[in-house]
Design a protein around this motif. Structure first.
Motif, mmCIF file in Angstrom:
data_model
loop_
_atom_site.group_PDB
_atom_site.id
_atom_site.type_symbol
_atom_site.label_atom_id
_atom_site.label_comp_id
_atom_site.label_asym_id
_atom_site.label_seq_id
_atom_site.Cartn_x
_atom_site.Cartn_y
_atom_site.Cartn_z
ATOM 1 N N GLN A 85 -8.967 -7.856 -10.418
ATOM 2 C CA GLN A 85 -9.308 -9.270 -10.630
ATOM 3 C C GLN A 85 -8.077 -10.166 -10.826
ATOM 4 N N ASN A 86 -6.909 -9.554 -11.073
ATOM 5 C CA ASN A 86 -5.705 -10.339 -11.373
ATOM 6 C C ASN A 86 -4.960 -10.628 -10.053
ATOM 7 N N THR A 87 -4.939 -11.913 -9.651
ATOM 8 C CA THR A 87 -4.396 -12.258 -8.324
ATOM 9 C C THR A 87 -2.883 -12.008 -8.230
ATOM 10 N N ASN A 88 -2.189 -12.179 -9.344
ATOM 11 C CA ASN A 88 -0.749 -11.915 -9.351
ATOM 12 C C ASN A 88 -0.481 -10.426 -9.078
ATOM 13 N N LYS A 89 -1.282 -9.568 -9.708
ATOM 14 C CA LYS A 89 -1.122 -8.124 -9.479
ATOM 15 C C LYS A 89 -1.509 -7.757 -8.045
ATOM 16 N N ILE A 90 -2.500 -8.454 -7.507
ATOM 17 C CA ILE A 90 -2.903 -8.179 -6.114
ATOM 18 C C ILE A 90 -1.722 -8.455 -5.178
ATOM 19 N N ALA A 91 -1.016 -9.572 -5.410
ATOM 20 C CA ALA A 91 0.140 -9.910 -4.560
ATOM 21 C C ALA A 91 1.216 -8.832 -4.690
ATOM 22 N N ARG A 92 1.440 -8.351 -5.908
ATOM 23 C CA ARG A 92 2.459 -7.292 -6.113
ATOM 24 C C ARG A 92 2.025 -5.993 -5.435
ATOM 25 N N ALA A 93 0.742 -5.675 -5.534
ATOM 26 C CA ALA A 93 0.234 -4.442 -4.900
ATOM 27 C C ALA A 93 0.372 -4.534 -3.382
ATOM 28 N N GLU A 94 0.057 -5.705 -2.824
ATOM 29 C CA GLU A 94 0.140 -5.852 -1.357
ATOM 30 C C GLU A 94 1.565 -5.568 -0.877
ATOM 31 N N LYS A 95 2.552 -6.059 -1.631
ATOM 32 C CA LYS A 95 3.951 -5.803 -1.254
ATOM 33 C C LYS A 95 4.260 -4.294 -1.379
ATOM 34 N N ASN A 96 3.790 -3.683 -2.471
ATOM 35 C CA ASN A 96 4.042 -2.241 -2.655
ATOM 36 C C ASN A 96 3.402 -1.424 -1.530
ATOM 37 N N PHE A 97 2.192 -1.803 -1.113
ATOM 38 C CA PHE A 97 1.508 -1.061 -0.033
ATOM 39 C C PHE A 97 2.279 -1.220 1.284
ATOM 40 N N LYS A 98 2.789 -2.448 1.504
ATOM 41 C CA LYS A 98 3.547 -2.705 2.726
ATOM 42 C C LYS A 98 4.828 -1.861 2.708
ATOM 43 N N ASP A 99 5.546 -1.884 1.582
ATOM 44 C CA ASP A 99 6.800 -1.109 1.475
ATOM 45 C C ASP A 99 6.542 0.392 1.652
ATOM 46 N N ALA A 100 5.395 0.871 1.137
ATOM 47 C CA ALA A 100 5.074 2.303 1.231
ATOM 48 C C ALA A 100 4.432 2.646 2.575
ATOM 49 N N ASN A 101 4.137 1.589 3.351
ATOM 50 C CA ASN A 101 3.535 1.771 4.683
ATOM 51 C C ASN A 101 2.147 2.430 4.604
ATOM 52 N N VAL A 102 1.335 1.983 3.651
ATOM 53 C CA VAL A 102 -0.015 2.547 3.496
ATOM 54 C C VAL A 102 -1.111 1.474 3.596
ATOM 55 N N SER A 103 -0.699 0.218 3.863
ATOM 56 C CA SER A 103 -1.662 -0.909 3.844
ATOM 57 C C SER A 103 -2.846 -0.686 4.769
ATOM 58 N N GLN A 104 -2.603 0.002 5.891
ATOM 59 C CA GLN A 104 -3.645 0.118 6.929
ATOM 60 C C GLN A 104 -4.918 0.819 6.470
ATOM 61 N N ILE A 105 -4.840 1.625 5.411
ATOM 62 C CA ILE A 105 -6.072 2.318 4.980
ATOM 63 C C ILE A 105 -6.659 1.710 3.693
ATOM 64 N N ILE A 106 -6.038 0.636 3.207
ATOM 65 C CA ILE A 106 -6.458 0.087 1.904
ATOM 66 C C ILE A 106 -7.116 -1.290 2.056
ATOM 67 N N THR A 107 -8.303 -1.441 1.477
ATOM 68 C CA THR A 107 -8.968 -2.744 1.413
ATOM 69 C C THR A 107 -9.039 -3.155 -0.049
ATOM 70 N N ILE A 108 -8.445 -4.306 -0.351
ATOM 71 C CA ILE A 108 -8.476 -4.798 -1.735
ATOM 72 C C ILE A 108 -9.655 -5.746 -1.892
ATOM 73 N N LYS A 109 -10.498 -5.475 -2.879
ATOM 74 C CA LYS A 109 -11.604 -6.380 -3.211
ATOM 75 C C LYS A 109 -11.191 -7.141 -4.468
ATOM 76 N N SER A 110 -11.003 -8.446 -4.291
ATOM 77 C CA SER A 110 -10.573 -9.280 -5.401
ATOM 78 C C SER A 110 -11.796 -9.779 -6.170
ATOM 79 N N GLY A 111 -11.806 -9.578 -7.478
ATOM 80 C CA GLY A 111 -12.937 -10.059 -8.273
ATOM 81 C C GLY A 111 -13.215 -9.157 -9.443
ATOM 82 N N THR A 112 -14.255 -9.487 -10.177
ATOM 83 C CA THR A 112 -14.578 -8.650 -11.344
ATOM 84 C C THR A 112 -15.287 -7.374 -10.861
ATOM 85 N N ALA A 113 -14.980 -6.287 -11.557
ATOM 86 C CA ALA A 113 -15.461 -4.980 -11.113
ATOM 87 C C ALA A 113 -16.993 -4.940 -11.020
ATOM 88 N N LYS A 114 -17.664 -5.529 -12.005
ATOM 89 C CA LYS A 114 -19.129 -5.433 -12.010
ATOM 90 C C LYS A 114 -19.721 -6.128 -10.779
#
Ligand SMILES: C[S@@+](CC[C@H](N)C(=O)[O-])C[C@H]1O[C@@H](n2cnc3c(N)ncnc32)[C@H](O)[C@@H]1O
Length: 205
Positions: A85-114
């Motif tokens: 749910q934290n948009t700042n962390k989502i941006a950091r994760a997207e960069k980490n996934f890109k650097d690790a070259n794993v973005s292609q299999i990951i879908t991020i759902k932004s929002g509250t877990a429930k």
């Protein structure tokens, strides 16, 4: 392990260590609060043993645990859906996934877990079920998350829940969670003293 992935994991481990030892100040909302390296290794092994293809994560943060999972299932027509749910962390994760070259299999759902889990639950009725789930978001709602996730988990599927034993402040609540899980006839569950304490739950017939 692929060099891009290990480089990112090592960088995140250093950051997590600085954060945990309080050698640097990190505001509460920016903290990684990542699983331990040992837990990452355990998740990676379970995913490999299960030959998992459909992974769900609740509580992505900056993507440390997600990358451990991605490393195990890359290149096998696999996918990871991860919730944060934290948009700042989502941006950091997207960069980490890109650097690790794993973005292609990951879908991020932004929002509250429930909210996201309820939507996935509706959609999952006629779709492929998850064969591996990591629950690592807020602890207050962990019972609700489990109840939404169990119907979306395949028979033989594994649900791992972090923070069963540590931090101390969650211990009583997580004990109630473990008792709640054991009320279900169709699961087998144990608490492992690894990392912060991992509940390892398998769905039976
Ligand atoms: C313990 S951290 C996850 C750490 C991550 N699994 C890792 O090992 O790198 C929990 C994360 O869940 C997120 N979170 C907490 N409550 C949430 C909620 N209700 N819905 C969605 N995300 C939530 C927080 O923003 C935080 O980033």
């Amino acid at each position: 392990m692929n060099a891009d992935i290990s480089k990112v994991l090592e960088r995140l481990e250093k950051q997590s260590e600085l954060e945990k030892s309080r050698k640097i100040y990190v505001s509460p909302e920016d903290k990684m609060l990542a699983i331990t390296k040992e837990t990452g290794e355990l998740l990676n092994m379970i995913l490999r043993l299960k030959k998992a293809k459909n992974v769900l994560e609740v509580g992505m943060s900056t993507g440390y645990s997600t990358i451990w999972c991605a490393e195990a299932i890359m290149g096998k027509q696999s996918r990871i859906i991860t919730i944060e749910q934290n948009t700042n962390k989502i941006a950091r994760a997207e960069k980490n996934f890109k650097d690790a070259n794993v973005s292609q299999i990951i879908t991020i759902k932004s929002g509250t877990a429930k909210k996201v889990l309820s939507e996935l639950n509706q959609k999952s009725k006629n779709k492929e079920l998850f064969d591996f789930v990591l629950i690592d978001a807020d602890k207050e709602n962990v019972i609700d998350y489990f109840d939404l996730i169990l119907p979306m988990t395949s028979v033989g599927g594994v649900i791992v829940t972090d923070n069963m034993l540590y931090p101390e402040k969650y211990k009583e609540h997580m004990k109630k969670y473990a008792e709640h899980i054991k009320k279900h006839q169709n699961v087998h569950s144990i608490t492992l003293p690894i990392g912060n304490g991992e509940e390892f739950t398998i769905k039976l017939e």
